[in-house]
Enzyme design. Sequence first.
Site, PDB file in Angstrom:
ATOM      1  N   TYR A   1       0.843  -1.196   0.000  1.00 47.70           N
ATOM      2  CA  TYR A   1       0.000   0.000   0.000  1.00 47.70           C
ATOM      3  C   TYR A   1       0.875   1.242   0.000  1.00 47.70           C
ATOM      4  O   TYR A   1       1.929   1.249   0.637  1.00 47.70           O
ATOM      5  CB  TYR A   1      -0.907  -0.007   1.240  1.00 47.70           C
ATOM      6  N   GLU A   2       0.426   2.289  -0.673  1.00 43.51           N
ATOM      7  CA  GLU A   2       1.283   3.467  -0.779  1.00 43.51           C
ATOM      8  C   GLU A   2       1.523   4.121   0.569  1.00 43.51           C
ATOM      9  O   GLU A   2       2.449   4.912   0.729  1.00 43.51           O
ATOM     10  CB  GLU A   2       0.759   4.478  -1.808  1.00 43.51           C
ATOM     11  N   ALA A   3       0.750   3.762   1.562  1.00 45.43           N
ATOM     12  CA  ALA A   3       1.000   4.238   2.923  1.00 45.43           C
ATOM     13  C   ALA A   3       2.294   3.641   3.482  1.00 45.43           C
ATOM     14  O   ALA A   3       2.742   4.032   4.558  1.00 45.43           O
ATOM     15  CB  ALA A   3      -0.172   3.877   3.825  1.00 45.43           C
ATOM     16  N   GLY A   4       2.890   2.670   2.784  1.00 46.48           N
ATOM     17  CA  GLY A   4       4.165   2.121   3.232  1.00 46.48           C
ATOM     18  C   GLY A   4       4.065   0.727   3.823  1.00 46.48           C
ATOM     19  O   GLY A   4       5.007   0.248   4.450  1.00 46.48           O
TER      20      GLY A   4
ATOM     21  N   GLY B   1      -0.193   8.777  -5.643  1.00 51.60           N
ATOM     22  CA  GLY B   1       0.898   7.966  -6.170  1.00 51.60           C
ATOM     23  C   GLY B   1       0.723   7.541  -7.607  1.00 51.60           C
ATOM     24  O   GLY B   1       1.590   6.858  -8.167  1.00 51.60           O
TER      25      GLY B   1
END
Lengths: 258, 258, 300, 300
Positions: free
Chosen positions: B52-55, B132
Amino acid sequence: MKDIKYSSAELMIINAARLLRDSDVVFVGVGQPNLACNLAKRTHAPNLVMIYEAGVIGAEPERLPLSIGDPTLVSGSLSVVSMYDIFSNYLQRGNVDVGFMGGAQIDKYGNINATVIGGYDHPKVRLPGSGGSQEIAAWANRCYIMTPHQKRRFPEKVEFMTSAGFIGGRGDRDAAGLRGRGMVGVVTDIGMMEPDESGEMILTALHPGKTVDEAKANTGWDLKVAGQIRVTELVSKKELKILREELDPTGIYLKSNA
Amino acid sequence: MKDIKYSSAELMIINAARLLRDSDVVFVGVGQPNLACNLAKRTHAPNLVMIYEAGVIGAEPERLPLSIGDPTLVSGSLSVVSMYDIFSNYLQRGNVDVGFMGGAQIDKYGNINATVIGGYDHPKVRLPGSGGSQEIAAWANRCYIMTPHQKRRFPEKVEFMTSAGFIGGRGDRDAAGLRGRGMVGVVTDIGMMEPDESGEMILTALHPGKTVDEAKANTGWDLKVAGQIRVTELVSKKELKILREELDPTGIYLKSNA
Amino acid sequence: MSKLISLKKAISDYVNDGDVVYAAGFTHLIPFAAGHEIIRQGKRNLILARATPDLIYDQMVAAGCAKKVIFSYMGNPGVGSLRIVRTAIEKGELEWEEYSHFGMITRLQAGASGLPFLPMNQTGATDLEKVNPKIKRIPDPYGGKDVIVVPALNPDVAIVHVQRADKNGNAHLWGIIGEQKEAAFAAKKVILTAEEIVAESVIRADPNRTMIPGIVVSAVCHVPFASHPSYSQGYFDRDNEFYLAWDKISESQESVQEYLDEWVYGVKDRNAYWKKLGQKVHKRLSIKPRYSEKISYGKY
Amino acid sequence: MSKLISLKKAISDYVNDGDVVYAAGFTHLIPFAAGHEIIRQGKRNLILARATPDLIYDQMVAAGCAKKVIFSYMGNPGVGSLRIVRTAIEKGELEWEEYSHFGMITRLQAGASGLPFLPMNQTGATDLEKVNPKIKRIPDPYGGKDVIVVPALNPDVAIVHVQRADKNGNAHLWGIIGEQKEAAFAAKKVILTAEEIVAESVIRADPNRTMIPGIVVSAVCHVPFASHPSYSQGYFDRDNEFYLAWDKISESQESVQEYLDEWVYGVKDRNAYWKKLGQKVHKRLSIKPRYSEKISYGKY
């Protein structure tokens, strides 16, 4: 007091420790700089924050660290970060007040050679290389070096400039746009050199019993002397006691140049 | 089998899930893409790694995540890293196989607009912006999008290119040196579009019961049809059961376009 | 050496009208309490920077604190549109500057590193580059494709909420760590709010967990639940109901004003706000623990 | 999906003659076992890259594995000179390429990020730039001073020793983390050695501790004490006596050959090596635990 005996190493370490201010963030090397920082922390600078290029912040080593990456630096420290972070977020960003330098040669303008003696391509003596010193010299607010006062260590011009002091004079450093103030103090076993307005290292202090002539004779350039030359405070019993009993009880770093 | 009822959303999610391969590393968005990935993981792709782009890497959410930064994505995941790391070390470095895109418009060459309708400086409808997606479209190996087949969503040319498909044709993408293969599949509620040799999105599959005319009528450019048009496999009871009973029991994302 | 002060004093001392403020976080640990305090103190002309402006920036814009936003994705996370910021932009009432996520975070990373800029690879999507003159391209000196560059972002103030910090500002945070570290190093001043203030020994027991060192922190404020309606991993859950509710509230200026009057201007501080939320909400957001496996650093 | 194989097989399968090898670590977690296995398998013409080549590179050079080193500080850490590498350079028998620490690590960070290069601020010391054509300077497109740039380093193989990993290569590491993460992401192949192989659930219990994800790892090898005479934080201490001893051993080719015969060629693997070290050494290097404070991620 005059019968207190100490080694050259102890003299330099104690005088280097005195240059540190409380709450300074110091980029520490192992060996003598580590002892100087720990001595300062145990005397006048209890809030000193010690940073190691291995990525350790706020180390409080329980034993004498034997390398810059000693595990005792990690256990109980405030933070451990990657090498990239320590060099970018801490050093390049300007979060380091003091850097301690090492090197085989330091010249008239405070430049350091830790790379090579003889030509670079066909070295006579191949030294370890920059490590972090190129960046520490550029970006720490104040840089210090401790080194015995010997002619071969103080040439007029370094053979290879691993780390910049004032380059060819203070104007050069300003032109390169470096954030730190550069090499502000060279602590030797004779006294101390500091840069004048042009960036040239001049003799500004002598340890008790040492002379200007000794300093000049052991410097590779025509050493200028400050108008007001200071005599450093006597080494105290308290300082020696902390060094010898708490910090380096087996004398690994204290014995040199005894 | 023909009396199985499903929503448009379910149809798209199930067909998107089928595009994933076991061991794919997928950059997941919340909502429908998240359901597609979890469905694939529970059917043919148990080794799917969800990023996930949240990391968050290797999430195994115990409940339906309601945002891209839901805490259920973190607890029990394989790794959590900074946004800088997820975009540089994972996406830009080429460690992501599949990216799921979103956006208000997708055009003939697979370019996406998620920024603005009307002029940029004086927007008529201001959309959320890239997030993103600019980077996912460029650097994931394969990109997919799920979107209802509507003319306004499929203009001939996007008003603002938030994320590149094939730009003005495949040669443009090559010239920009993008590592990923670009928009390789658009899943709609009518069928599926894939790029031809020039990078133009053409109709390559129809869902059971849908027609070429429907697809053409709901596309904003003169939609070409592949020589061999495929009919997608029927939605299975098993797929629907997992979606409805395990993944989105309250139907938050499944009900749309029912 | 303690930097522990009230949030009221921290905002008063360290946030000035016209500042570039970076209230950090990606969905997680969003510093709502600090945002509300900024609103209460009537700060003006702020430039609000964050990759993902969400409800707190919507509220600050609604309260008239901001003249500009810098962002890369503007939404109500998981819900939809960020109505107030969006409307202000559509009406031409708010300046904005826009990047992709990677562009925005790269700006912060450059700022944190003390660099003037950092490069990114090309993405093929050039429209943002055309409308934002700060996004440039330069040649690769090693002969590859041109790279895209963005300039460092060095906010005047970063506000970061963390799970635990000592009184000097050394902070542990975990869960989604977004851009908190980068914001703290990039900013000129850092205000930390923390769920818990812990003894320095707790920080020193796990130094690899320390993402923000006290040496970059200006103020430490003990503000439990400062991130509500966002969440603090391991402490409480995200209040998704509020995110949904805001979608309605933000539909009209009247209901926004009512919200601000009741929940921001109408409460003294976060403690009063949390009490006002009431036990039913507290219970709904409470979570059970799920502990990490311990590690040993060893006695050396 | 398990990548768990023997170190012998990992070196045989993933290290080729002529490869650029990055055996990562800053004093800590140095992958000695892998280096010894490379020597045993007689790999040749390797380009050995590391910010801080230490004893293991000295040994690999002595054994004839290397044609070049890439480095930023070449020493026996805490002791002095790295005699064999140094002598080989002085005699013109070994190629070298040199950076500052930051330059070297910046090369890796660029490699890890998939970028062609990364910038650094000027340091005023230009001699290294003069002798190394890979170090260049480019204008700051935002009008500041020129910046120094270095190209990405993408080793063929990175070798990383970690405290614990699961069989897929997801790894927790702590203590000094040097450039391990950057090396793993920069390299084309990654060989992991681990003190412990743990269940995936142990990794998943603390995801913020995972610095290397399995998706970039080629091989996982269970090799306790792989880092001796360096150390593994929390597992055992650095063998400083050996670092001092090496200073003597490396004074003559004969004693180096004797060392290699006895401790590298003469043992089958790390297990045999560790046994051979004997209980007195084991005891000297053993440490007492000092545990981290646990954290809760929360059940969500």
